[in-house]
Design a protein around this motif. Structure first.
Motif, PDB file in Angstrom:
ATOM      1  N   LEU A  26       0.833  -1.201   0.000  1.00 12.30           N
ATOM      2  CA  LEU A  26       0.000   0.000   0.000  1.00 12.30           C
ATOM      3  C   LEU A  26       0.869   1.253   0.000  1.00 12.30           C
ATOM      4  O   LEU A  26       0.581   2.217  -0.719  1.00 12.30           O
ATOM      5  N   ARG A  27       1.943   1.253   0.776  1.00 12.78           N
ATOM      6  CA  ARG A  27       2.867   2.397   0.780  1.00 12.78           C
ATOM      7  C   ARG A  27       3.507   2.565  -0.603  1.00 12.78           C
ATOM      8  O   ARG A  27       3.662   3.684  -1.080  1.00 12.78           O
ATOM      9  N   ARG A  28       3.883   1.459  -1.225  1.00 18.06           N
ATOM     10  CA  ARG A  28       4.491   1.539  -2.559  1.00 18.06           C
ATOM     11  C   ARG A  28       3.502   2.104  -3.580  1.00 18.06           C
ATOM     12  O   ARG A  28       3.867   2.928  -4.416  1.00 18.06           O
ATOM     13  N   LEU A  29       2.249   1.629  -3.526  1.00 17.67           N
ATOM     14  CA  LEU A  29       1.229   2.134  -4.441  1.00 17.67           C
ATOM     15  C   LEU A  29       1.012   3.622  -4.220  1.00 17.67           C
ATOM     16  O   LEU A  29       0.956   4.407  -5.175  1.00 17.67           O
ATOM     17  N   SER A  30       0.899   4.030  -2.979  1.00 21.38           N
ATOM     18  CA  SER A  30       0.694   5.439  -2.668  1.00 21.38           C
ATOM     19  C   SER A  30       1.873   6.282  -3.150  1.00 21.38           C
ATOM     20  O   SER A  30       1.694   7.365  -3.701  1.00 21.38           O
ATOM     21  N   LEU A  71       3.931   5.509  -5.635  1.00 21.30           N
ATOM     22  CA  LEU A  71       3.847   5.532  -7.102  1.00 21.30           C
ATOM     23  C   LEU A  71       2.832   6.572  -7.569  1.00 21.30           C
ATOM     24  O   LEU A  71       3.091   7.343  -8.493  1.00 21.30           O
ATOM     25  N   LEU A  72       1.690   6.620  -6.915  1.00 22.74           N
ATOM     26  CA  LEU A  72       0.631   7.541  -7.326  1.00 22.74           C
ATOM     27  C   LEU A  72       0.950   8.998  -7.005  1.00 22.74           C
ATOM     28  O   LEU A  72       0.596   9.894  -7.771  1.00 22.74           O
ATOM     29  N   ASP A  73       1.601   9.251  -5.863  1.00 22.67           N
ATOM     30  CA  ASP A  73       1.720  10.633  -5.381  1.00 22.67           C
ATOM     31  C   ASP A  73       3.127  11.209  -5.271  1.00 22.67           C
ATOM     32  O   ASP A  73       3.279  12.428  -5.265  1.00 22.67           O
ATOM     33  N   SER A  74       4.173  10.381  -5.153  1.00 21.54           N
ATOM     34  CA  SER A  74       5.484  10.986  -4.866  1.00 21.54           C
ATOM     35  C   SER A  74       6.673  10.189  -5.388  1.00 21.54           C
ATOM     36  O   SER A  74       7.762  10.284  -4.845  1.00 21.54           O
ATOM     37  N   GLN A  75       6.503   9.435  -6.431  1.00 22.94           N
ATOM     38  CA  GLN A  75       7.570   8.591  -6.976  1.00 22.94           C
ATOM     39  C   GLN A  75       8.707   9.410  -7.597  1.00 22.94           C
ATOM     40  O   GLN A  75       9.857   9.035  -7.522  1.00 22.94           O
ATOM     41  N   GLY A  84       3.692  11.940  -8.453  1.00 23.11           N
ATOM     42  CA  GLY A  84       3.586  10.563  -8.911  1.00 23.11           C
ATOM     43  C   GLY A  84       2.849  10.489 -10.229  1.00 23.11           C
ATOM     44  O   GLY A  84       2.690  11.487 -10.931  1.00 23.11           O
ATOM     45  N   VAL A  85       2.363   9.296 -10.538  1.00 21.98           N
ATOM     46  CA  VAL A  85       1.672   9.119 -11.814  1.00 21.98           C
ATOM     47  C   VAL A  85       0.262   9.712 -11.792  1.00 21.98           C
ATOM     48  O   VAL A  85      -0.293   9.977 -12.860  1.00 21.98           O
ATOM     49  N   ASP A  86      -0.309   9.936 -10.618  1.00 20.51           N
ATOM     50  CA  ASP A  86      -1.663  10.493 -10.551  1.00 20.51           C
ATOM     51  C   ASP A  86      -1.769  11.836 -11.269  1.00 20.51           C
ATOM     52  O   ASP A  86      -2.637  12.001 -12.135  1.00 20.51           O
ATOM     53  N   PRO A  87      -0.913  12.820 -10.979  1.00 15.97           N
ATOM     54  CA  PRO A  87      -1.042  14.067 -11.731  1.00 15.97           C
ATOM     55  C   PRO A  87      -0.650  13.929 -13.203  1.00 15.97           C
ATOM     56  O   PRO A  87      -1.137  14.681 -14.043  1.00 15.97           O
ATOM     57  N   ILE A  88       0.189  12.957 -13.516  1.00 16.52           N
ATOM     58  CA  ILE A  88       0.579  12.758 -14.915  1.00 16.52           C
ATOM     59  C   ILE A  88      -0.610  12.249 -15.721  1.00 16.52           C
ATOM     60  O   ILE A  88      -0.941  12.792 -16.770  1.00 16.52           O
ATOM     61  N   ILE A  89      -1.266  11.189 -15.224  1.00 19.93           N
ATOM     62  CA  ILE A  89      -2.414  10.658 -15.967  1.00 19.93           C
ATOM     63  C   ILE A  89      -3.614  11.584 -15.859  1.00 19.93           C
ATOM     64  O   ILE A  89      -4.507  11.542 -16.702  1.00 19.93           O
ATOM     65  N   GLY A  90      -3.620  12.443 -14.842  1.00 21.27           N
ATOM     66  CA  GLY A  90      -4.723  13.375 -14.652  1.00 21.27           C
ATOM     67  C   GLY A  90      -4.859  14.403 -15.756  1.00 21.27           C
ATOM     68  O   GLY A  90      -5.910  15.017 -15.906  1.00 21.27           O
ATOM     69  N   ALA A 140      -7.523   4.084  -8.860  1.00 19.01           N
ATOM     70  CA  ALA A 140      -6.322   3.773  -8.078  1.00 19.01           C
ATOM     71  C   ALA A 140      -6.496   4.189  -6.621  1.00 19.01           C
ATOM     72  O   ALA A 140      -6.121   3.449  -5.702  1.00 19.01           O
ATOM     73  N   SER A 141      -7.097   5.343  -6.385  1.00 21.46           N
ATOM     74  CA  SER A 141      -7.368   5.784  -5.010  1.00 21.46           C
ATOM     75  C   SER A 141      -8.375   4.865  -4.336  1.00 21.46           C
ATOM     76  O   SER A 141      -8.298   4.624  -3.131  1.00 21.46           O
TER      77      SER A 141
END
Length: 182
Positions: A39-43, A45-49, A60-66, A79-80
Motif C-alpha cells: 500500500l505504501r508503494r502504491l501510494s 507511485l501515485l503521489d510521490s515517486q 507521482g503518476v496520478d497528476p501525470i495521468i490526470g 487507483a485511489s
C-alpha cells in the motif's frame, strides 16, 4: 526528472515507516505488514515517486495521468479506490475511513479542473495522506478517530459556509438583475 526506487527515500508525508520489523510477530502479521508495504508503494507511485530536479517537489503518476481529460481523473479515482479498499481490509473504520474518503473525493473533484487539478494533485497527495492516516490509525486508533472526527466537522462547517455564501451571491445577483430589468 529523477526516478527513484519505491523503497528508497519514501516521501509519504508523516508516514511512519519505522514499524516494519516483523521479527517476533505471528505469521498473519507478516501478511499484514506485506499488505501495508504494498500500500505504501502504491501510494508512493501515485503521489510521490518522482522528484523535479533541483527542488524538493515530488509527484507521482496520478497528476501525470490526470492531464488526460476524463480518462486520467477516472483512472486516478480507481487507483485511489484501491488504496481505500486495502485500508478497509487493514482495519480503517469510522471517522478515519470517512476522512480518507473525503481526501479521495476532494482530490477527484478538484482534479476535474484543468491545470488546477494537476497542481492540486502534486501538492495535496491524497493517497499519501490516506496511507499516513491508516498508519496512525493502526498505531493509535482512538487518537486518529478523534482527530479525523474534528477534521470532518471542520470540513462540514466550511462546506456549509461556502454553500451559504454561494446562495447569498446568487440571490444578490438575481435581485440586481431584477432591479435592472424593472
Amino acid at each position: 526528472m529523477s526516478i527513484e526506487h519505491p523503497d528508497e527515500n519514501l516521501d509519504t508525508g508523516n508516514l511512519d515507516t519505522g514499524n516494519l520489523d516483523t521479527g517476533n510477530q505471528p505469521a498473519g502479521t507478516d501478511r499484514i505488514e506485506d499488505d501495508r508495504r504494498r500500500l505504501r508503494r502504491l501510494s508512493t507511485l501515485l503521489d510521490s515517486q518522482f522528484r523535479i530536479p533541483g527542488t524538493q517537489i515530488r509527484f507521482g503518476v496520478d497528476p501525470i495521468i490526470g492531464v488526460i481529460p476524463g480518462l486520467g481523473d477516472s483512472a486516478g479515482l480507481v487507483a485511489s479506490g484501491v488504496v481505500l479498499a486495502q485500508a478497509i481490509q487493514l482495519g480503517a473504520r469510522g471517522a478515519t475511513l470517512a476522512r480518507m474518503i473525503l481526501n479521495v473525493v476532494l482530490d477527484g473533484v478538484v482534479g476535474t479542473v484543468p491545470l488546477l487539478g494537476t497542481v492540486f494533485d502534486v501538492v495535496y497527495k491524497a493517497n499519501n495522506r490516506n496511507v499516513a492516516l491508516l498508519e496512525r490509525h493502526v498505531t493509535d486508533p482512538a487518537a486518529t478517530a478523534s482527530a479525523s472526527g474534528r477534521a470532518l466537522v471542520l470540513t462540514a462547517v466550511v462546506i456549509i459556509v461556502i454553500l451559504f455564501v454561494a446562495v447569498a451571491l446568487v440571490v444578490a445577483a438575481i435581485v440586481a438583475l431584477l432591479s435592472w430589468l424593472f
